[in-house]
Design a protein around this motif. Structure first.
Motif, mmCIF file in Angstrom:
data_model
loop_
_atom_site.group_PDB
_atom_site.id
_atom_site.type_symbol
_atom_site.label_atom_id
_atom_site.label_comp_id
_atom_site.label_asym_id
_atom_site.label_seq_id
_atom_site.Cartn_x
_atom_site.Cartn_y
_atom_site.Cartn_z
ATOM 1 N N THR A 1 0.832 -1.201 0.000
ATOM 2 C CA THR A 1 0.000 0.000 0.000
ATOM 3 C C THR A 1 0.873 1.260 0.000
ATOM 4 N N ASP B 1 -7.694 -4.404 -1.249
ATOM 5 C CA ASP B 1 -7.489 -5.021 0.057
ATOM 6 C C ASP B 1 -8.714 -4.749 0.932
ATOM 7 N N ASP C 1 -3.698 -2.091 -5.868
ATOM 8 C CA ASP C 1 -3.077 -2.445 -4.582
ATOM 9 C C ASP C 1 -3.708 -3.754 -4.108
HETATM 10 MG MG LIG Z 1 -1.798 -3.098 1.997
#
Ligand SMILES: [Mg+2]
Ligand SMILES: Nc1ncnc2c1ncn2[C@@H]1O[C@H](COP(=O)(O)OP(=O)(O)OP(=O)(O)O)[C@@H](O)[C@H]1O
Length: 232
Positions: free
Chosen positions: A18, A41, A90
């Motif tokens: 991230t 995520d 991500d």
């Molecule tokens: Mg992450």
């Protein structure tokens, strides 16, 4: 415009996926590119990060969570392709998640953050195998073009143990490592606190590291910056 897709993944948790997604997206955004971060995520860390931004200084990329869609997020990505220059995915750390595999089937670049410690070195093999399998799958189906891949050394600290781990990583892998390295620095979690990228605090070692990585990635993907925007 057809976006270049960068998937930031590594099944290892906490290796700066991230952090990499946010620093890279925000930096490219500040350089004048239209960047979209797909937060896959379920922890929503990227989306929450962008929401930390103050009203008068929005995060310089669009960040949105599509985690509940699981593998179906690809349909959403397709609708973004002609609206953005760069799309950064991500990925979650979960090894059983279909997201890294799915995103590798459409990505231009697989970016694998890795911390030079032994648990990350051991896990890197899993990440690398997934890239190789995705390349084979794309070639077999004749779709997706070239999948480039590179490691990005993250949370790098000085010391013999890190040098030894880095040597072990280099011996075991077949994918290139970017020359730029991201050090372990307070500026990184601070930028999360303020919903920005490290360069928002002014020029620093941290911002220099991020910009070096961003420049290397632009070159790898042959992405040109808009006129009058510069990276020096
Ligand atoms: Mg992450
Ligand atoms: N270069 C750095 N210097 C200092 N702290 C860092 C750095 N990079 C990341 N961190 C911190 O390390 C932690 C893990 O980073 P991050 O959340 O980016 O990892 P991740 O791989 O996305 O984790 P997850 O697997 O949970 O998604 C966070 O608290 C983050 O703020």
């Amino acid at each position: 415009m057809t976006a270049k897709v960068i998937t930031v993944f590594n099944q290892k948790g906490g290796c700066a996926k991230t952090m990499t997604s946010m620093q890279l997206s925000g930096t490219l955004g500040l350089w004048g590119l239209k960047v979209y971060v797909v937060d896959m995520d379920p922890q929503n860390t990227a989306a929450l990060w962008a929401l930390q931004a103050q009203q008068d200084s929005e995060f310089p990329a669009t960040v949105h969570s599509y985690a509940p869609l699981k593998a179906a997020f690809l349909n959403k990505v397709e609708t973004l392709m002609d609206k953005f220059d760069v799309i950064i995915i991500d990925c979650p750390p979960a090894i059983e998640s279909p997201v890294p595999w799915t995103s590798l089937l459409i990505a231009d670049l697989a970016l694998i953050p890795v911390v030079p410690v032994m648990d990350n070195v051991w896990a890197s093999k899993v990440a690398e195998d997934l890239v190789i399998k995705a390349r084979e799958e794309r070639a077999a189906n004749g779709v997706g073009g070239e999948l480039k891949a590179a490691y990005l050394l993250s949370m790098v600290r000085k010391g013999k143990v890190f040098d030894v781990c880095l040597d072990a990583l280099k011996q075991g892998i077949h994918l290139p490592i970017l020359s730029a390295r991201i050090g372990m620095r307070n500026a990184f979690p601070e930028s999360q606190l303020f919903g920005c990228v490290v360069s928002a605090f002014g020029k620093s070692t941290a911002s220099g590291e991020v910009e070096s990585a961003a420049r290397e990635i632009l070159k790898l993907l042959d992405i040109k910056l808009p006129k009058k925007q510069g990276t020096k």
